[in-house]
Write a protein that holds these residues in place. Structure first.
Motif: not given
Length: 552
Positions: A265-267, A523-527, A530-534
């Motif tokens: 989960s590192k950025p 931010r890209r990872r969180a988005a 949140d969208a349920g995407d890989p």
């Protein structure tokens, strides 16, 4: 006495250090391992850890390798390991200090004990430097604790050698099971556990390339792991023989791992980041990017050469010694290097700066001065740039400043901002070309192809010249590559070359630039979550691309 020294009275053989190199992350080598590698005359390492250990060996260390065998059978593997044993014994008999490096921990290596017995039989002294076992280190990096406060029982199983009795015992247990297997055999191992009594809905994680930036973990159950790997399109695969670590039990439940998965989960986890700078300037930036999980790739775009006419620089350096200057201002690491080289040419050292005030444009330049033995008197308190330096620079005062002259060694393409500002403050400036910047040679063909084809996830531009030079020597980065610029001027140059600027540093600092890219990745990872995407890397989204399979 050093543990690698022969004791009095013993035969004058060499010494062998059996060393565990850990599961893959070079940072997991122990301090004792690094010490042993630094003293080694001969380094014999398994292929998958050779690069990890060789970085700590002294220059000129001999690294003989047994003949490689394409056949992956157990007979071929044993033959290759016998060849390695022969190399170890031959070097030790010749009085050499030998390091025999294996992946993981020596105590869990299948053949290390046999090699130790061979040493003992010939009276060759040896020692063991334990390493972190893959079965322990990989789950830790995957966010899967093996025990908890309730003292859960933990069993370790090697699927390649496990007997029916072994499967029956772990199947009857309700503890955590750590299975060492290959990618294409892990589903069969799950089936063995179900057949032996484990419930099909028991949670399971499977991790490949553990502790490296290629690590990837799948969450499933004993009953669904085959389907999960098939849906992820990692099986069937010609690379199915890659080793994996699977953890079976409630400790690997998805809800808990979501909170504990600190590594993946590192950025910027797994991002290939292009660092187009000079080698000397790229090191600290690359270290920072690595701390965010990125894989930095340094491509020099600027080469530094001496000035065409060195006389001006020579007169200025002599002026330092004779008291011509009140200040010397360094605007880059390369300027420090240029002056230092002139000092060494004349037999001078940092003592020649006595009585002269020294200014540095930023932290990196200041660090280069400190390494030279000079502590700067002035470093910008705000923006690390020529403008920031001028903000803090005192005006010339004839009462307190006996000399009104500043020595400014810098690049041939430097702007006039600092010169004009110092003149406005009442100072006389000797603006001297200390070095020239020229375009570097093109990088290798595979790097150029990766730049143009979208093989990099991001590129960091630290100046307008790095934009122009990178495009000139390697081509324009692909439009899926994230473009990060150090400031507005650099961003403008990037846009003029047809690049979309995605990230800009809040202030002109390479470290702030790396931070800004990490925040973008967060931010890209969180988005995506949140969208349920890989969670994917930018390079995995390029047209026609397929998800790259991890490698060990």
């Amino acid at each position: 006495m050093s543990p690698t020294s022969n004791l009095p009275g013993l035969p004058a053989h060499g010494h062998v250090t059996f060393l565990g190199a850990g599961p893959g992350d070079p940072g997991l080598l122990t301090l004792r391992a690094v010490e042993a590698l630094a003293r080694a005359d001969v380094l014999i390492a398994e292929p998958d850890v050779l690069d990890v250990v060789r970085a700590h060996a002294r220059g000129g260390v001999d690294t003989p390798r047994p003949g490689t065998v394409d056949d992956a059978s157990a007979i071929a593997e044993a033959s290759s390991l016998r060849a390695a044993t022969n190399l170890v014994m031959e070097a030790a008999r010749g009085g050499k200090r030998v390091v025999r490096a294996v992946s993981g921990d020596v105590g869990l290596d299948t053949y290390a004990a046999e090699e130790m017995l061979a040493c003992a039989a010939e009276g060759i002294s040896f020692e063991v430097v334990p390493g972190i076992a893959a079965a322990v280190g990989v789950p830790a990096y995957a966010g899967v604790p093996l025990r908890d406060a309730q003292g859960t029982d933990v069993r370790f199983v090697d699927a390649r050698t496990a007997s029916d009795r072994c499967w029956s015992e772990v199947g009857a247990s309700d503890g955590t099971v750590v299975v060492s297997a290959s990618l294409d055999s892990v589903a069969a191992a799950a089936g063995e556990l179900v057949s032996s009594g484990r419930k099909p809905d028991t949670p399971m994680t499977v991790t490949i390339a553990g502790t490296t930036t290629r690590q990837r973990t799948w969450q499933a159950t004993l009953g669904t792991i085959a389907q999960v790997l098939k849906q992820a399109k990692v099986l069937p695969s010609p690379d199915g023989g890659q080793p994996v670590i699977a953890v079976v039990g409630e400790r690997s439940a998805a809800a808990q791992r979501d909170q504990l998965s600190w590594f993946e989960s590192k950025p910027l986890f797994g991002w290939r980041v292009l660092v187009p700078r000079t080698k000397e300037q790229a090191a600290s930036l690359s270290d920072q990017l690595s701390s965010y999980g990125a894989v930095p790739h340094e491509v020099p775009t600027i080469a530094v050469e001496p000035p065409r006419t060195p006389q001006q620089m020579e007169r200025a350096v002599k002026g330092l010694v004779t008291g011509r200057y009140e200040w010397i201002a360094f605007t880059s690491v390369n300027a420090v290097k240029a002056v230092r080289e002139k000092f060494e040419e004349y037999g001078l050292d940092a003592r020649a700066f006595a009585g002269i005030k020294v200014a540095a444009v930023g932290e990196q330049t200041a660090a280069a001065l400190v390494a030279f033995g000079v502590k700067p008197d002035l470093v910008p308190s705000g923006e690390q740039s020529a403008a920031g330096l001028l903000e803090d620079w005192p005006p010339y005062d004839p009462v307190f400043d006996p000399i009104d002259r500043v020595f400014l060694p810098r690049a041939d393409i430097a702007t006039e901002t600092l010169v004009a500002g110092l003149i406005d403050l009442g100072w006389e400036v000797d603006d001297v070309t200390a070095y020239r910047t020229v375009r570097a040679s093109p990088p290798p063909a595979d790097t150029r192809e990766a730049i143009k084809g979208g093989g990099f996830d991001a590129v960091l531009f630290t100046s307008s010249s790095t934009v122009r030079n990178l495009v000139g020597i390697a081509g324009k980065p692909h439009n899926v590559t994230v473009i990060a610029c150090i400031g507005p001027a650099t961003a403008k140059t990037a846009e003029e070359h047809g690049l979309r600027v995605d990230v800009m540093a809040p202030e002109p600092s390479v470290h702030k630039l790396a931070e800004a890219l990490a925040e973008f990745g967060t931010r890209r990872r969180a988005a995506a979550l949140d969208a349920g995407d890989p969670v994917t890397r930018p390079s995995e989204r390029r047209p026609g691309s397929r998800r790259r399979r991890a490698a060990p």
